[in-house]
Scaffold this motif. Structure first.
Motif, PDB file in Angstrom:
ATOM      1  N   ALA A  89       0.818  -1.219   0.000  1.00  0.00           N
ATOM      2  CA  ALA A  89       0.000   0.000   0.000  1.00  0.00           C
ATOM      3  C   ALA A  89       0.850   1.268   0.000  1.00  0.00           C
ATOM      4  O   ALA A  89       0.315   2.365   0.178  1.00  0.00           O
ATOM      5  N   ALA A  90       2.152   1.124  -0.230  1.00  0.00           N
ATOM      6  CA  ALA A  90       3.042   2.287  -0.154  1.00  0.00           C
ATOM      7  C   ALA A  90       2.673   3.361  -1.176  1.00  0.00           C
ATOM      8  O   ALA A  90       2.685   4.557  -0.865  1.00  0.00           O
ATOM      9  N   GLY A  91       2.345   2.947  -2.396  1.00  0.00           N
ATOM     10  CA  GLY A  91       1.990   3.915  -3.431  1.00  0.00           C
ATOM     11  C   GLY A  91       0.723   4.683  -3.078  1.00  0.00           C
ATOM     12  O   GLY A  91       0.653   5.908  -3.248  1.00  0.00           O
ATOM     13  N   LEU A  92      -0.286   3.961  -2.582  1.00  0.00           N
ATOM     14  CA  LEU A  92      -1.526   4.615  -2.162  1.00  0.00           C
ATOM     15  C   LEU A  92      -1.268   5.577  -1.006  1.00  0.00           C
ATOM     16  O   LEU A  92      -1.817   6.686  -0.967  1.00  0.00           O
ATOM     17  N   ALA A  93      -0.455   5.155  -0.057  1.00  0.00           N
ATOM     18  CA  ALA A  93      -0.153   5.994   1.100  1.00  0.00           C
ATOM     19  C   ALA A  93       0.539   7.281   0.669  1.00  0.00           C
ATOM     20  O   ALA A  93       0.228   8.369   1.180  1.00  0.00           O
ATOM     21  N   GLU A  94       1.468   7.171  -0.269  1.00  0.00           N
ATOM     22  CA  GLU A  94       2.190   8.359  -0.730  1.00  0.00           C
ATOM     23  C   GLU A  94       1.260   9.321  -1.464  1.00  0.00           C
ATOM     24  O   GLU A  94       1.312  10.538  -1.251  1.00  0.00           O
ATOM     25  N   THR A  95       0.390   8.776  -2.319  1.00  0.00           N
ATOM     26  CA  THR A  95      -0.562   9.627  -3.043  1.00  0.00           C
ATOM     27  C   THR A  95      -1.524  10.306  -2.074  1.00  0.00           C
ATOM     28  O   THR A  95      -1.796  11.503  -2.178  1.00  0.00           O
ATOM     29  N   ALA A  96      -2.038   9.534  -1.123  1.00  0.00           N
ATOM     30  CA  ALA A  96      -2.954  10.098  -0.128  1.00  0.00           C
ATOM     31  C   ALA A  96      -2.261  11.153   0.720  1.00  0.00           C
ATOM     32  O   ALA A  96      -2.864  12.169   1.091  1.00  0.00           O
ATOM     33  N   ARG A  97      -0.997  10.928   1.019  1.00  0.00           N
ATOM     34  CA  ARG A  97      -0.248  11.883   1.844  1.00  0.00           C
ATOM     35  C   ARG A  97      -0.193  13.252   1.175  1.00  0.00           C
ATOM     36  O   ARG A  97      -0.496  14.275   1.804  1.00  0.00           O
ATOM     37  N   TRP A  98       0.128  13.284  -0.109  1.00  0.00           N
ATOM     38  CA  TRP A  98       0.219  14.565  -0.805  1.00  0.00           C
ATOM     39  C   TRP A  98      -1.152  15.202  -1.001  1.00  0.00           C
ATOM     40  O   TRP A  98      -1.281  16.427  -0.980  1.00  0.00           O
ATOM     41  N   ALA A  99      -2.179  14.380  -1.186  1.00  0.00           N
ATOM     42  CA  ALA A  99      -3.544  14.914  -1.286  1.00  0.00           C
ATOM     43  C   ALA A  99      -3.963  15.563   0.029  1.00  0.00           C
ATOM     44  O   ALA A  99      -4.603  16.625   0.046  1.00  0.00           O
ATOM     45  N   LEU A 100      -3.597  14.946   1.145  1.00  0.00           N
ATOM     46  CA  LEU A 100      -3.918  15.506   2.459  1.00  0.00           C
ATOM     47  C   LEU A 100      -3.145  16.801   2.706  1.00  0.00           C
ATOM     48  O   LEU A 100      -3.685  17.750   3.290  1.00  0.00           O
ATOM     49  N   TYR A 101      -1.901  16.854   2.250  1.00  0.00           N
ATOM     50  CA  TYR A 101      -1.136  18.095   2.363  1.00  0.00           C
ATOM     51  C   TYR A 101      -1.800  19.205   1.544  1.00  0.00           C
ATOM     52  O   TYR A 101      -1.889  20.356   1.993  1.00  0.00           O
ATOM     53  N   ALA A 102      -2.247  18.865   0.325  1.00  0.00           N
ATOM     54  CA  ALA A 102      -2.903  19.856  -0.530  1.00  0.00           C
ATOM     55  C   ALA A 102      -4.172  20.387   0.132  1.00  0.00           C
ATOM     56  O   ALA A 102      -4.439  21.598   0.125  1.00  0.00           O
ATOM     57  N   ASP A 103      -4.964  19.483   0.703  1.00  0.00           N
ATOM     58  CA  ASP A 103      -6.187  19.916   1.383  1.00  0.00           C
ATOM     59  C   ASP A 103      -5.860  20.790   2.592  1.00  0.00           C
ATOM     60  O   ASP A 103      -6.580  21.754   2.887  1.00  0.00           O
ATOM     61  N   SER A 104      -4.784  20.475   3.277  1.00  0.00           N
ATOM     62  CA  SER A 104      -4.371  21.289   4.425  1.00  0.00           C
ATOM     63  C   SER A 104      -4.013  22.710   3.991  1.00  0.00           C
ATOM     64  O   SER A 104      -4.339  23.684   4.683  1.00  0.00           O
ATOM     65  N   LEU A 105      -3.347  22.837   2.850  1.00  0.00           N
ATOM     66  CA  LEU A 105      -3.010  24.163   2.339  1.00  0.00           C
ATOM     67  C   LEU A 105      -4.259  24.965   2.001  1.00  0.00           C
ATOM     68  O   LEU A 105      -4.334  26.165   2.287  1.00  0.00           O
ATOM     69  N   VAL A 106      -5.247  24.300   1.414  1.00  0.00           N
ATOM     70  CA  VAL A 106      -6.500  24.983   1.084  1.00  0.00           C
ATOM     71  C   VAL A 106      -7.221  25.408   2.361  1.00  0.00           C
ATOM     72  O   VAL A 106      -7.763  26.516   2.445  1.00  0.00           O
ATOM     73  N   CYS A 107      -7.229  24.530   3.368  1.00  0.00           N
ATOM     74  CA  CYS A 107      -7.843  24.879   4.661  1.00  0.00           C
ATOM     75  C   CYS A 107      -7.121  26.061   5.295  1.00  0.00           C
ATOM     76  O   CYS A 107      -7.764  26.960   5.861  1.00  0.00           O
ATOM     77  N   ALA A 108      -5.796  26.071   5.206  1.00  0.00           N
ATOM     78  CA  ALA A 108      -5.020  27.174   5.771  1.00  0.00           C
ATOM     79  C   ALA A 108      -5.340  28.481   5.043  1.00  0.00           C
ATOM     80  O   ALA A 108      -5.439  29.545   5.672  1.00  0.00           O
ATOM     81  N   ALA A 109      -5.505  28.398   3.720  1.00  0.00           N
ATOM     82  CA  ALA A 109      -5.882  29.588   2.949  1.00  0.00           C
ATOM     83  C   ALA A 109      -7.256  30.089   3.376  1.00  0.00           C
ATOM     84  O   ALA A 109      -7.484  31.304   3.488  1.00  0.00           O
ATOM     85  N   ALA A 110      -8.181  29.167   3.620  1.00  0.00           N
ATOM     86  CA  ALA A 110      -9.528  29.555   4.068  1.00  0.00           C
ATOM     87  C   ALA A 110      -9.475  30.262   5.416  1.00  0.00           C
ATOM     88  O   ALA A 110     -10.173  31.264   5.629  1.00  0.00           O
TER      89      ALA A 110
END
Length: 204
Positions: free
Chosen positions: A9-30
């Motif tokens: 599941a390493a590939g899925l974990a890495e993809t999810a990790r960056w997606a979660l970082y992206a969402d965090s940036l959007v939340c921080a912008a909000a």
């Protein structure tokens, strides 16, 4: 009886990790926009609709990827020899969306997945990591604040804008914390599932 096959599941974990970082940036912008320009900017400002779409896409996208990883991780501990886990990998994901039980069952299945990753043959005796409790508290705060905010906003009453703004701040702030804790959770479970301590026992 269903037979499960271990799949990395390493590939899925890495993809999810960056997606979660992206969402965090959007939340921080909000959060920044709300604090600088006020809650009106995110509700009725010129870019409110576009920003809302971006936030919806990052939130839903990161959640889907996180749950895809969790499905794989839960299936993997079963392939590694863990018995007695609740339901199935599919049900473990479904708990996140079932009314009432979503308040506690995701915590239970994530806790058990962590324990089974650490010791597949004797997972019931493993301690519960505090990180899981903090993660689920942040997830609940995010969801509940967003739900109450949306219900108030649907009322169409301008008098509730301040309350909606406060709830959105709570939701976005808790969302950042929940995302970061989700990343920590994923990385830890990933390391546990490939630990040399039980690789020979699990995959021989």
């Amino acid at each position: 009886m269903t037979t499960y096959v271990y799949r990395d599941a390493a590939g899925l974990a890495e993809t999810a990790r960056w997606a979660l970082y992206a969402d965090s940036l959007v939340c921080a912008a909000a959060v920044a926009i709300a604090l600088v320009q006020g809650p009106w900017a995110l509700l009725y400002g010129d870019l409110a609709a576009a920003f809302g779409i971006v936030q919806l896409v990052t939130a839903v996208g990161s959640l889907i990827l996180f749950l895809l990883w969790f499905y794989r991780a839960n299936a993997n501990v079963r392939a590694m020899g863990a018995d007695g886990l609740t339901g199935s990998p599919g049900l473990s994901v479904a708990w996140f969306f079932i009314p009432i039980v979503f308040l506690f069952m995701p915590f239970v299945v994530m806790r058990d997945t962590w324990k089974a990753s650490a010791s597949p043959r004797d997972w019931q005796g493993q301690p519960t990591a505090p990180l899981i409790g903090f993660w689920w508290a942040a997830m609940l705060a995010t969801h509940l604040a967003a739900s109450f905010s949306f219900r108030l906003w649907l009322s169409g009453d301008y008098d509730v804008v301040e309350a909606v703004g406060v709830l959105d701040l709570i939701s976005n702030g808790a969302g950042i914390l929940a995302n970061l804790l989700s990343v920590a959770l994923m990385m830890r479970i990933q390391r546990l599932q490939v630990s040399p301590a039980h690789l020979s026992e699990t995959f021989r």
